[in-house]
Write a protein that holds these residues in place. Structure first.
Motif: not given
Length: 49
Positions: A19-22, A26-27, A33-34
């Protein structure tokens, strides 16, 4: 989010690490992207002519 967390494979410690890796991936993807949107689609702050 609970359902997605419990759908991860493995025992609880491995789920936490995954979960931490995912979240980190994503961040990082959102950051790029931004950055792309800011440099491509938005005004760079140039003078109005």
């Amino acid at each position: 989010m609970k359902r997605a967390f419990f759908a991860l494979p493995g025992p609880l410690p491995i789920k936490v690490v995954l979960a931490i890796v995912v979240v980190a991936v994503v961040l990082v993807a959102l950051h790029f992207i931004y950055e792309w949107m800011g440099s491509t689609l938005l005004d760079t702050g140039g003078a109005i002519e």
